[in-house]
Design a protein around this motif. Structure first.
Motif, PDB file in Angstrom:
ATOM      1  N   UNK A   5      26.491 -12.167 -11.098  1.00  0.00           N
ATOM      2  CA  UNK A   5      26.647 -10.965 -10.268  1.00  0.00           C
ATOM      3  C   UNK A   5      25.460 -10.780  -9.332  1.00  0.00           C
ATOM      4  N   UNK A   6      24.271 -11.053  -9.820  1.00  0.00           N
ATOM      5  CA  UNK A   6      23.075 -10.951  -8.984  1.00  0.00           C
ATOM      6  C   UNK A   6      23.136 -11.957  -7.845  1.00  0.00           C
ATOM      7  N   UNK A   7      23.573 -13.165  -8.153  1.00  0.00           N
ATOM      8  CA  UNK A   7      23.708 -14.191  -7.118  1.00  0.00           C
ATOM      9  C   UNK A   7      24.724 -13.755  -6.065  1.00  0.00           C
ATOM     10  N   UNK A   8      25.862 -13.253  -6.492  1.00  0.00           N
ATOM     11  CA  UNK A   8      26.899 -12.816  -5.548  1.00  0.00           C
ATOM     12  C   UNK A   8      26.390 -11.714  -4.626  1.00  0.00           C
ATOM     13  N   UNK A   9      25.660 -10.758  -5.182  1.00  0.00           N
ATOM     14  CA  UNK A   9      25.098  -9.672  -4.372  1.00  0.00           C
ATOM     15  C   UNK A   9      24.084 -10.212  -3.371  1.00  0.00           C
ATOM     16  N   UNK A  10      23.222 -11.100  -3.832  1.00  0.00           N
ATOM     17  CA  UNK A  10      22.217 -11.679  -2.940  1.00  0.00           C
ATOM     18  C   UNK A  10      22.883 -12.510  -1.846  1.00  0.00           C
ATOM     19  N   UNK A  11      23.874 -13.295  -2.224  1.00  0.00           N
ATOM     20  CA  UNK A  11      24.582 -14.127  -1.258  1.00  0.00           C
ATOM     21  C   UNK A  11      25.291 -13.266  -0.217  1.00  0.00           C
ATOM     22  N   UNK A  12      25.948 -12.224  -0.659  1.00  0.00           N
ATOM     23  CA  UNK A  12      26.642 -11.326   0.261  1.00  0.00           C
ATOM     24  C   UNK A  12      25.659 -10.754   1.290  1.00  0.00           C
ATOM     25  N   UNK A  13      24.485 -10.359   0.846  1.00  0.00           N
ATOM     26  CA  UNK A  13      23.464  -9.821   1.741  1.00  0.00           C
ATOM     27  C   UNK A  13      23.023 -10.883   2.748  1.00  0.00           C
ATOM     28  N   UNK A  14      22.725 -12.076   2.259  1.00  0.00           N
ATOM     29  CA  UNK A  14      22.250 -13.153   3.138  1.00  0.00           C
ATOM     30  C   UNK A  14      23.310 -13.524   4.164  1.00  0.00           C
ATOM     31  N   UNK A  15      24.539 -13.717   3.728  1.00  0.00           N
ATOM     32  CA  UNK A  15      25.590 -14.133   4.654  1.00  0.00           C
ATOM     33  C   UNK A  15      25.882 -13.071   5.703  1.00  0.00           C
ATOM     34  N   UNK A  16      25.691 -11.805   5.343  1.00  0.00           N
ATOM     35  CA  UNK A  16      25.884 -10.725   6.317  1.00  0.00           C
ATOM     36  C   UNK A  16      24.885 -10.832   7.461  1.00  0.00           C
ATOM     37  N   UNK A  17      23.636 -11.113   7.127  1.00  0.00           N
ATOM     38  CA  UNK A  17      22.577 -11.125   8.134  1.00  0.00           C
ATOM     39  C   UNK A  17      22.311 -12.504   8.732  1.00  0.00           C
ATOM     40  N   UNK A  18      22.720 -13.547   8.058  1.00  0.00           N
ATOM     41  CA  UNK A  18      22.437 -14.905   8.522  1.00  0.00           C
ATOM     42  C   UNK A  18      23.681 -15.655   8.988  1.00  0.00           C
ATOM     43  N   UNK A  19      24.785 -14.969   9.174  1.00  0.00           N
ATOM     44  CA  UNK A  19      26.023 -15.620   9.586  1.00  0.00           C
ATOM     45  C   UNK A  19      25.976 -16.083  11.035  1.00  0.00           C
ATOM     46  N   UNK A  20      26.899 -16.904  11.373  1.00  0.00           N
ATOM     47  CA  UNK A  20      26.997 -17.366  12.748  1.00  0.00           C
ATOM     48  C   UNK A  20      26.158 -18.589  13.020  1.00  0.00           C
ATOM     49  N   UNK A  21      26.653 -19.376  13.933  1.00  0.00           N
ATOM     50  CA  UNK A  21      25.992 -20.621  14.310  1.00  0.00           C
ATOM     51  C   UNK A  21      24.964 -20.349  15.398  1.00  0.00           C
ATOM     52  N   UNK A  22      23.808 -20.997  15.278  1.00  0.00           N
ATOM     53  CA  UNK A  22      22.764 -20.888  16.282  1.00  0.00           C
ATOM     54  C   UNK A  22      22.116 -22.244  16.485  1.00  0.00           C
ATOM     55  N   UNK A  23      21.837 -22.564  17.715  1.00  0.00           N
ATOM     56  CA  UNK A  23      21.099 -23.786  18.030  1.00  0.00           C
ATOM     57  C   UNK A  23      20.066 -23.459  19.101  1.00  0.00           C
ATOM     58  N   UNK A  24      19.210 -22.522  18.791  1.00  0.00           N
ATOM     59  CA  UNK A  24      18.164 -22.053  19.690  1.00  0.00           C
ATOM     60  C   UNK A  24      17.044 -23.078  19.735  1.00  0.00           C
ATOM     61  N   UNK A  63      18.745 -20.761  -5.798  1.00  0.00           N
ATOM     62  CA  UNK A  63      18.918 -19.773  -6.863  1.00  0.00           C
ATOM     63  C   UNK A  63      18.582 -20.328  -8.239  1.00  0.00           C
ATOM     64  N   UNK A  64      19.049 -21.535  -8.543  1.00  0.00           N
ATOM     65  CA  UNK A  64      18.926 -22.073  -9.891  1.00  0.00           C
ATOM     66  C   UNK A  64      17.656 -22.911 -10.109  1.00  0.00           C
ATOM     67  N   UNK A  65      16.644 -22.695  -9.328  1.00  0.00           N
ATOM     68  CA  UNK A  65      15.394 -23.462  -9.493  1.00  0.00           C
ATOM     69  C   UNK A  65      14.675 -23.114 -10.754  1.00  0.00           C
TER      70      UNK A  65
END
Length: 65
Positions: A5-24, A63-65
């Motif tokens: 559950x912690x992983x899912x919450x963290x992943x949801x947060x990351x994907x919300x802010x880090x989504x989309x393709x970029x090649x800057x 996550x699993x390090x």
């Protein structure tokens, strides 16, 4: 189960802010999508990276390090 559950919450947060393709050209990570950069994942097709594949990478490499 709490870890999942912690992983899912963290992943949801990351994907919300880090989504989309970029090649800057000024981004040292190079191509990036879902927060996964080509610089550190040279064998990944970043442009076509799915959220599911990003989740696998986050789970096994961060996550699993």
């Amino acid at each position: 189960m709490e870890d999942v559950n912690s992983f899912r919450k963290a992943l949801q947060f990351v994907l919300k802010w880090e989504g989309g393709y970029s090649n800057d050209p000024t981004d040292p990570g190079g191509e990036t999508k879902w927060g996964i950069s080509k610089r550190y994942h040279k064998n990944e097709d970043i442009k076509n990276l799915t959220p599911e594949r990003a989740a696998e990478i986050y789970s096994t490499e961060y996550w699993m390090l």
